[in-house]
Motif scaffolding. Structure first.
Motif, PDB file in Angstrom:
ATOM      1  N   UNK A   1      37.830  37.272  41.435  1.00 33.37           N
ATOM      2  CA  UNK A   1      39.208  36.963  41.117  1.00 33.37           C
ATOM      3  C   UNK A   1      40.203  36.708  42.217  1.00 33.37           C
ATOM      4  N   UNK A   2      40.290  37.587  43.297  1.00 29.42           N
ATOM      5  CA  UNK A   2      41.141  37.426  44.234  1.00 29.42           C
ATOM      6  C   UNK A   2      40.826  36.330  45.426  1.00 29.42           C
ATOM      7  N   UNK A   3      39.476  36.309  45.826  1.00 28.43           N
ATOM      8  CA  UNK A   3      38.951  35.500  46.773  1.00 28.43           C
ATOM      9  C   UNK A   3      39.527  34.185  46.547  1.00 28.43           C
ATOM     10  N   UNK A   4      39.160  33.562  45.234  1.00 34.11           N
ATOM     11  CA  UNK A   4      39.500  32.227  45.098  1.00 34.11           C
ATOM     12  C   UNK A   4      40.985  31.903  45.092  1.00 34.11           C
TER      13      UNK A   4
ATOM     14  N   UNK B   1      34.060  30.987  40.439  1.00 32.83           N
ATOM     15  CA  UNK B   1      34.283  32.484  40.929  1.00 32.83           C
ATOM     16  C   UNK B   1      35.334  32.873  39.809  1.00 32.83           C
ATOM     17  N   UNK B   2      36.432  32.220  39.483  1.00 33.86           N
ATOM     18  CA  UNK B   2      37.280  32.633  38.305  1.00 33.86           C
ATOM     19  C   UNK B   2      36.655  32.963  37.099  1.00 33.86           C
ATOM     20  N   UNK B   3      35.741  31.921  36.599  1.00 37.02           N
ATOM     21  CA  UNK B   3      35.303  32.117  35.454  1.00 37.02           C
ATOM     22  C   UNK B   3      34.141  33.514  35.528  1.00 37.02           C
ATOM     23  N   UNK B   4      33.363  33.594  36.636  1.00 34.45           N
ATOM     24  CA  UNK B   4      32.442  34.665  36.576  1.00 34.45           C
ATOM     25  C   UNK B   4      33.384  36.065  36.526  1.00 34.45           C
ATOM     26  N   UNK B   5      34.504  36.094  37.094  1.00 34.99           N
ATOM     27  CA  UNK B   5      35.372  37.169  37.294  1.00 34.99           C
ATOM     28  C   UNK B   5      35.902  37.426  35.650  1.00 34.99           C
ATOM     29  N   UNK B   6      36.158  36.384  34.990  1.00 30.06           N
ATOM     30  CA  UNK B   6      36.368  36.723  33.621  1.00 30.06           C
ATOM     31  C   UNK B   6      35.178  37.356  32.838  1.00 30.06           C
ATOM     32  N   UNK B   7      34.076  36.923  33.113  1.00 33.09           N
ATOM     33  CA  UNK B   7      32.819  37.449  32.464  1.00 33.09           C
ATOM     34  C   UNK B   7      32.573  38.855  32.884  1.00 33.09           C
ATOM     35  N   UNK B   8      32.898  39.083  33.924  1.00 30.15           N
ATOM     36  CA  UNK B   8      32.516  40.413  34.621  1.00 30.15           C
ATOM     37  C   UNK B   8      33.494  41.561  34.063  1.00 30.15           C
TER      38      UNK B   8
END
Length: 489
Positions: free
Chosen positions: A239-242, A258-265
């Protein structure tokens, strides 16, 4: 007792070791509070003090724009990723021990940053600095929760909120002073080296005044939730890196993935924590803390107020330095009224009439919305805004203080002492994420608007600032509505 006065620990359990019910007759709680808040102030200072030194760092180290972004953001990324882990480590190993260890790591990393010979070294040591803060800072709220009761705890939390307010502006001012002074020809290095003597003094005092850890505390035997830690760290990192680098890289495909993957995680993390709690395990964040009345609303409010605060400081700094041509020192001093008013309100709001208390939070958000919009309007012609600007700054300070301090106090008012680490780590992480989101979202809006208008002249910069202030006002309005909805329910 009003709704804004925190309740103490369970009376049936008696006072915890080191707790003073009458701080007026015992100076130990005051010394404890002074030491932990000094450490909190130093760590918060470091978030902002580097901003005004970035141009000097870039010229002396020949750093690229992306490298400078990482110098600023590396600290915040490590801080956000490891905050909840730091809270659990305090629960596992003892809050005194972990607080002092984090302080030592932060101080050593500050020395290494000040002596760094290249951007790669500086970025690496900034990450270590952030890790030290993440270990140190969650213990502050836990030590307050465990060593203060009733009205004494409310006063301590008010002082905590005031430190959060003044640290941001003080970082901007002190950074400008140190860079402008160019002590011993050291350029930007004193912004890091100043932490070393201060950190050593706090370490010595902390080892004397912080209460000994209770090794018999039952919660200390809980195992560390390693899978939860990995899931949360990965989610926060993605979430934070992008959010930090997206604008610099013009929001490429990887940033959205990356933001989409953060939501999943984050979803997987919540599911795993709930399942672990049902099986009788010790999740990183106890679901009962998230289900506690008022915690969900507090998370939203704190996220909103921190996003507004960070977005306001960041975009206004870009305007007054880039558009109006202010020096680093003058830019830092411009924010002093907001910080002073925030601190005063944070320390005094509990003494205001009881009939006002329920309306403080929604009114604070509403005042923030009006005041940030006023800042944009008085600066819209590309000038310095005159006296009206400082009146608007004062309104922003009052509004942010009323949105933040009562929210924090109410959220922690009835949290059980054994949940203090989880609640403290959660709210500290939300605070940091709110700042990152504020800088990323409103900074992107400002820079994109500026780019579409052309060169960063005073007038075009003012136009971009007005768009940002309107967006900030809308965000603050959402905070006001959330308070009103909560009151009706």
């Amino acid at each position: 007792m009003t709704t804004t006065t925190p309740a103490g620990p369970n009376p049936a359990a008696g006072p915890r070791p080191g707790t003073s019910k009458d701080p007026g007759t015992d100076n130990r709680p005051r010394r404890l509070l002074a030491v932990v808040l000094a450490a909190q102030f130093m760590a918060l200072l470091d978030v902002f003090i580097v901003n005004v030194a970035v141009p000097t760092i870039g010229s002396e180290l020949h750093a690229s724009g992306a490298a400078l972004q990482l110098v600023v953001a590396g600290y915040s990324i490590a801080y956000a990723v490891l905050l909840i882990t730091g809270a659990r480590l305090g629960d596992q190993l003892g809050h005194r021990r972990v607080h002092l260890a984090g302080l030592a790591l932060f101080t050593a990393a500050s020395l290494a940053c000040g002596l760094a010979q290249g951007t790669g070294e500086l970025i690496a040591f900034r990450l270590v600095q952030g890790a030290g803060s993440a270990v140190m800072i969650p213990q502050v709220l836990s030590l307050i929760q465990r060593n203060f009761t009733g009205e004494a705890r409310a006063r301590a939390l008010g002082a905590y909120s005031a430190v959060l307010a003044t640290g941001a502006a003080a970082g901007q001012v002190l950074g400008g002073v140190l860079v402008s002074a160019d002590l011993f020809g050291a350029g930007w290095r004193p912004v890091f080296l100043v932490n070393v003597p201060v950190g050593i003094v706090i370490l010595v005092l902390g080892s004397r005044v912080l209460p000994k850890d209770d090794v018999r505390a039952p919660e200390r035997s809980r195992a560390l939730d390693v899978p939860g830690l990995v899931l949360l760290a990965a989610a926060v990192s993605l979430l934070t890196v992008p959010l930090v680098l997206g604008q610099e890289e013009h929001w490429p495909l990887w940033s959205w993935l990356s933001l989409a993957a953060a939501t999943v995680l984050f979803t997987l993390f919540c599911l795993y924590e709930s399942r672990l709690a049902r099986r009788g395990g010790a999740p990183l964040i106890a679901p009962r803390v998230l289900r506690h009345p008022g915690i969900g609303l507090a998370v939203f409010r704190i996220m909103a107020v921190m996003a507004v605060n960070a977005g306001f400081l960041f975009t206004l700094t870009l305007h007054i330095q880039g558009g109006l041509g202010y020096s680093a020192l003058r830019a830092g001093l411009t924010f002093a009224p907001t910080a002073v008013v925030f601190g005063l309100v944070g320390l005094t709001w509990r003494h205001w009439p009881a009939s006002w208390q329920r309306a403080l939070i929604p009114c604070g958000f509403a005042l923030t919305a009006v005041s940030v919009a006023a800042v944009g309007l008085v600066l819209r012609n590309g000038d310095d805004g005159g006296p009206g600007l400082y009146a608007a700054f004062a309104g922003v300070g009052v509004g942010l203080a009323l949105g933040f301090s009562p929210t924090l106090t109410q959220a922690l008012a009835t949290v059980r002492p054994e949940d203090a680490a989880d609640a403290g780590g959660l709210l500290a992480t939300v605070t940091q994420l709110g700042q990152l989101i504020g800088v990323a979202a409103f900074g992107t809006l400002f820079l994109n608007r500026l780019e579409s208008l052309g060169a960063p002249a005073a007038y075009t910069s003012a136009d971009a600032l007005l768009a940002c202030m309107c967006a900030l006002a809308g965000t603050a309005f959402l905070g006001a509505v959330s308070g009103l909805v909560r009151r009706r329910r």
